[in-house]
Design a protein around this motif. Sequence first.
Motif, PDB file in Angstrom:
ATOM      1  N   LYS A   1      -9.562  -3.839   1.366  1.00  0.00           N
ATOM      2  CA  LYS A   1      -8.875  -2.551   1.470  1.00  0.00           C
ATOM      3  C   LYS A   1      -7.905  -2.361   0.315  1.00  0.00           C
ATOM      4  O   LYS A   1      -7.833  -1.296  -0.288  1.00  0.00           O
ATOM      5  CB  LYS A   1      -8.117  -2.469   2.805  1.00  0.00           C
ATOM      6  N   VAL A   2      -7.125  -3.417   0.017  1.00  0.00           N
ATOM      7  CA  VAL A   2      -6.143  -3.304  -1.070  1.00  0.00           C
ATOM      8  C   VAL A   2      -6.847  -3.082  -2.404  1.00  0.00           C
ATOM      9  O   VAL A   2      -6.413  -2.291  -3.233  1.00  0.00           O
ATOM     10  CB  VAL A   2      -5.256  -4.564  -1.119  1.00  0.00           C
ATOM     11  N   ARG A   3      -7.972  -3.789  -2.614  1.00  0.00           N
ATOM     12  CA  ARG A   3      -8.711  -3.609  -3.863  1.00  0.00           C
ATOM     13  C   ARG A   3      -9.226  -2.182  -3.984  1.00  0.00           C
ATOM     14  O   ARG A   3      -9.174  -1.572  -5.054  1.00  0.00           O
ATOM     15  CB  ARG A   3      -9.879  -4.594  -3.929  1.00  0.00           C
ATOM     16  N   ALA A   4      -9.778  -1.648  -2.876  1.00  0.00           N
ATOM     17  CA  ALA A   4     -10.281  -0.275  -2.901  1.00  0.00           C
ATOM     18  C   ALA A   4      -9.165   0.715  -3.177  1.00  0.00           C
ATOM     19  O   ALA A   4      -9.324   1.664  -3.945  1.00  0.00           O
ATOM     20  CB  ALA A   4     -10.974   0.050  -1.578  1.00  0.00           C
ATOM     21  N   MET A   5      -7.997   0.504  -2.544  1.00  0.00           N
ATOM     22  CA  MET A   5      -6.866   1.415  -2.746  1.00  0.00           C
ATOM     23  C   MET A   5      -6.354   1.352  -4.179  1.00  0.00           C
ATOM     24  O   MET A   5      -5.842   2.341  -4.715  1.00  0.00           O
ATOM     25  CB  MET A   5      -5.739   1.078  -1.779  1.00  0.00           C
ATOM     26  N   ALA A   6      -6.493   0.172  -4.813  1.00  0.00           N
ATOM     27  CA  ALA A   6      -5.984   0.021  -6.175  1.00  0.00           C
ATOM     28  C   ALA A   6      -6.829   0.775  -7.186  1.00  0.00           C
ATOM     29  O   ALA A   6      -6.366   1.046  -8.289  1.00  0.00           O
ATOM     30  CB  ALA A   6      -5.936  -1.464  -6.543  1.00  0.00           C
ATOM     31  N   LEU A   7      -8.080   1.113  -6.837  1.00  0.00           N
ATOM     32  CA  LEU A   7      -8.981   1.739  -7.800  1.00  0.00           C
ATOM     33  C   LEU A   7      -9.399   3.151  -7.435  1.00  0.00           C
ATOM     34  O   LEU A   7     -10.128   3.786  -8.207  1.00  0.00           O
ATOM     35  CB  LEU A   7     -10.239   0.872  -7.964  1.00  0.00           C
ATOM     36  N   HIS A   8      -8.982   3.633  -6.264  1.00  0.00           N
ATOM     37  CA  HIS A   8      -9.405   4.970  -5.840  1.00  0.00           C
ATOM     38  C   HIS A   8      -8.217   5.775  -5.331  1.00  0.00           C
ATOM     39  O   HIS A   8      -7.240   5.236  -4.815  1.00  0.00           O
ATOM     40  CB  HIS A   8     -10.468   4.871  -4.737  1.00  0.00           C
TER      41      HIS A   8
ATOM     42  N   PRO B   1      -6.257   7.838  -2.817  1.00  0.00           N
ATOM     43  CA  PRO B   1      -6.304   7.801  -1.352  1.00  0.00           C
ATOM     44  C   PRO B   1      -6.613   9.150  -0.710  1.00  0.00           C
ATOM     45  O   PRO B   1      -7.126   9.185   0.404  1.00  0.00           O
ATOM     46  CB  PRO B   1      -4.888   7.319  -0.971  1.00  0.00           C
ATOM     47  N   LEU B   2      -6.330  10.259  -1.376  1.00  0.00           N
ATOM     48  CA  LEU B   2      -6.575  11.582  -0.777  1.00  0.00           C
ATOM     49  C   LEU B   2      -8.025  12.007  -0.941  1.00  0.00           C
ATOM     50  O   LEU B   2      -8.692  12.360   0.039  1.00  0.00           O
ATOM     51  CB  LEU B   2      -5.650  12.622  -1.408  1.00  0.00           C
ATOM     52  N   THR B   3      -8.540  11.981  -2.159  1.00  0.00           N
ATOM     53  CA  THR B   3      -9.878  12.519  -2.435  1.00  0.00           C
ATOM     54  C   THR B   3     -10.974  11.465  -2.417  1.00  0.00           C
ATOM     55  O   THR B   3     -12.150  11.813  -2.328  1.00  0.00           O
ATOM     56  CB  THR B   3      -9.883  13.189  -3.808  1.00  0.00           C
ATOM     57  N   GLY B   4     -10.595  10.185  -2.508  1.00  0.00           N
ATOM     58  CA  GLY B   4     -11.595   9.134  -2.592  1.00  0.00           C
ATOM     59  C   GLY B   4     -12.200   8.989  -3.976  1.00  0.00           C
ATOM     60  O   GLY B   4     -13.076   8.155  -4.184  1.00  0.00           O
ATOM     61  N   LEU B   5     -11.758   9.794  -4.940  1.00  0.00           N
ATOM     62  CA  LEU B   5     -12.266   9.703  -6.305  1.00  0.00           C
ATOM     63  C   LEU B   5     -11.665   8.487  -7.013  1.00  0.00           C
ATOM     64  O   LEU B   5     -10.710   7.881  -6.537  1.00  0.00           O
ATOM     65  CB  LEU B   5     -11.904  10.975  -7.089  1.00  0.00           C
ATOM     66  N   ALA B   6     -12.237   8.164  -8.163  1.00  0.00           N
ATOM     67  CA  ALA B   6     -11.644   7.122  -8.999  1.00  0.00           C
ATOM     68  C   ALA B   6     -10.227   7.542  -9.405  1.00  0.00           C
ATOM     69  O   ALA B   6      -9.957   8.731  -9.577  1.00  0.00           O
ATOM     70  CB  ALA B   6     -12.495   6.896 -10.240  1.00  0.00           C
ATOM     71  N   ASN B   7      -9.325   6.550  -9.530  1.00  0.00           N
ATOM     72  CA  ASN B   7      -7.980   6.872 -10.007  1.00  0.00           C
ATOM     73  C   ASN B   7      -7.906   6.584 -11.511  1.00  0.00           C
ATOM     74  O   ASN B   7      -8.891   6.213 -12.143  1.00  0.00           O
ATOM     75  CB  ASN B   7      -6.912   6.103  -9.234  1.00  0.00           C
TER      76      ASN B   7
ATOM     77  N   ALA C   1       0.832  -1.206   0.000  1.00  0.00           N
ATOM     78  CA  ALA C   1       0.000   0.000   0.000  1.00  0.00           C
ATOM     79  C   ALA C   1       0.867   1.257   0.000  1.00  0.00           C
ATOM     80  O   ALA C   1       0.577   2.225  -0.708  1.00  0.00           O
ATOM     81  CB  ALA C   1      -0.931  -0.011   1.208  1.00  0.00           C
ATOM     82  N   GLY C   2       1.944   1.234   0.804  1.00  0.00           N
ATOM     83  CA  GLY C   2       2.858   2.385   0.817  1.00  0.00           C
ATOM     84  C   GLY C   2       3.549   2.576  -0.514  1.00  0.00           C
ATOM     85  O   GLY C   2       3.686   3.703  -1.006  1.00  0.00           O
ATOM     86  N   LEU C   3       3.993   1.463  -1.125  1.00  0.00           N
ATOM     87  CA  LEU C   3       4.639   1.561  -2.434  1.00  0.00           C
ATOM     88  C   LEU C   3       3.647   2.009  -3.505  1.00  0.00           C
ATOM     89  O   LEU C   3       4.040   2.662  -4.476  1.00  0.00           O
ATOM     90  CB  LEU C   3       5.231   0.212  -2.830  1.00  0.00           C
ATOM     91  N   SER C   4       2.362   1.670  -3.341  1.00  0.00           N
ATOM     92  CA  SER C   4       1.363   2.102  -4.317  1.00  0.00           C
ATOM     93  C   SER C   4       1.261   3.623  -4.351  1.00  0.00           C
ATOM     94  O   SER C   4       1.080   4.227  -5.418  1.00  0.00           O
ATOM     95  CB  SER C   4       0.000   1.497  -3.988  1.00  0.00           C
ATOM     96  N   GLU C   5       1.389   4.239  -3.173  1.00  0.00           N
ATOM     97  CA  GLU C   5       1.362   5.701  -3.134  1.00  0.00           C
ATOM     98  C   GLU C   5       2.601   6.275  -3.820  1.00  0.00           C
ATOM     99  O   GLU C   5       2.520   7.268  -4.552  1.00  0.00           O
ATOM    100  CB  GLU C   5       1.275   6.185  -1.691  1.00  0.00           C
ATOM    101  N   VAL C   6       3.757   5.647  -3.572  1.00  0.00           N
ATOM    102  CA  VAL C   6       4.993   6.095  -4.235  1.00  0.00           C
ATOM    103  C   VAL C   6       4.844   5.950  -5.746  1.00  0.00           C
ATOM    104  O   VAL C   6       5.207   6.847  -6.518  1.00  0.00           O
ATOM    105  CB  VAL C   6       6.197   5.274  -3.735  1.00  0.00           C
TER     106      VAL C   6
END
Length: 448
Positions: free
Chosen positions: A273-280, A282-288, A25-30
């Motif tokens: 959680k990981v699935r949600a983080m992969a598609l949205h 993390p700051l705004t909650g919008l689609a990525n 999850a941390g690397l996903s943000e990077v």
Amino acid sequence: MAVTLHVGQLVRSELVSQQKRSATAGLSEVRARLEGEFSRTVAHGLGIRAYVAQFHDRPFEAADYLEIASELIEENSAIRSIGLAPGNILQAVYPLKPNQAAIGLDYSQNKAQWPAIKKAMDSREVVIVGPLELVQGGSALLIRIPVFPATVPGEPMETRSYWGVATLVLDEAETMAAAGVKEVVDGIRVAIVDKNLASPVEGPLFGSAAFQDKDYISLPLHLPGGLQWELLGYPDAGWSSAAKEVWSANVVGGAISLIFVAMAFLLVSEVYKVRAMALHDPLTGLANRRLLEDRMRQLVAMAELSRAGFEIFYVDLDAFKPINDDYGHSVGDQLLIEIGDRLQTQVRQMDTVARVGGDEFIVLTPGNMRTEQKDSFLARIHQSVTQVFEYAGAHIDVKASIGSASFPGDAVTIDDLLRVADGRMYADKARSKQKSRKFQGAEASPAG
């Protein structure tokens, strides 16, 4: 005893997996930051390409491009220089002073640089090579952007004539710094490798080479220009499997069932959680970007049956970096959240609002709009986004540039559609800056 020991081993494995999920999850943000930084820089290059179209039918004059080149270099500190080579002969470099000796270079006669230029010409796509060690010092990437101006509006890319190539020299260290990529993130050591290299022993592009002996996690980087980079992460001390949960599992054999149920519940929660983080975002909650492009692909597939297209609107905040510099990143983050909320109020439930970069958003609306509908929608978005933002005593005048594109009217592929909207957004940004300078000049001129 065998069942208890087995459960203890499961707990150990789950602890390691949990650490790896957290690290992922941390690397996903990077990864998102680095992908966004590269996309932003390539978008600057595409802006140069759109700007060239205004002058392609007249003799080349370096002065025509000085202003926009200077603005892009000032806006993006990672760009070391910008070169323009009509007919593959370098005729302008910005800034000129440290690069003047390169003027007149014929790329077709340069064995080191010609392959990438030729690839960009043949593919009609952006090509990125490097990193390369520069004579001036430091390591840089060369972004080659072929220019194929349209002679008439809407001319297909495959029928356009080649004008030349624009090159952005991108400082590798500055790019990593701008994306916030560090060697250690939340206790996880980070490395970046090039999958195009024949062997990992050639060393990473970024970080320590010690990853070869570690149980590392990896994420592919989705970068433009044909780059095949991979993001690696591992803790210096290795993944820890020693915790009181293991001792409890070995001692309290009667609680095996309860522990197993708890583990399963935690595992399912982490997966969601990981699935949600992969598609949205993390700051705004919008689609990525990934979710946005997936929905665009669905609409493209539906269009083949229903003949109904869709519209995209590329929204980019102007002068966002000074807001972070003047008011702090917390205010900048709140502004991005607010912009997302404002865009959400202007769309239907079936529409998608996505954050695709640091200060870049895309609105996806199924169905094609008539010209007056699109103009009205653009005006509503612009009016909503550019309202004054007030937070923690700060009053910020928000400015934005917007570019739109229609499927299939403007392009028949998702990548081309995004490029069209991006180019129009940067053209809108250039017009806004030109109007602002004219207005300031008129105010400064004496009356009479």
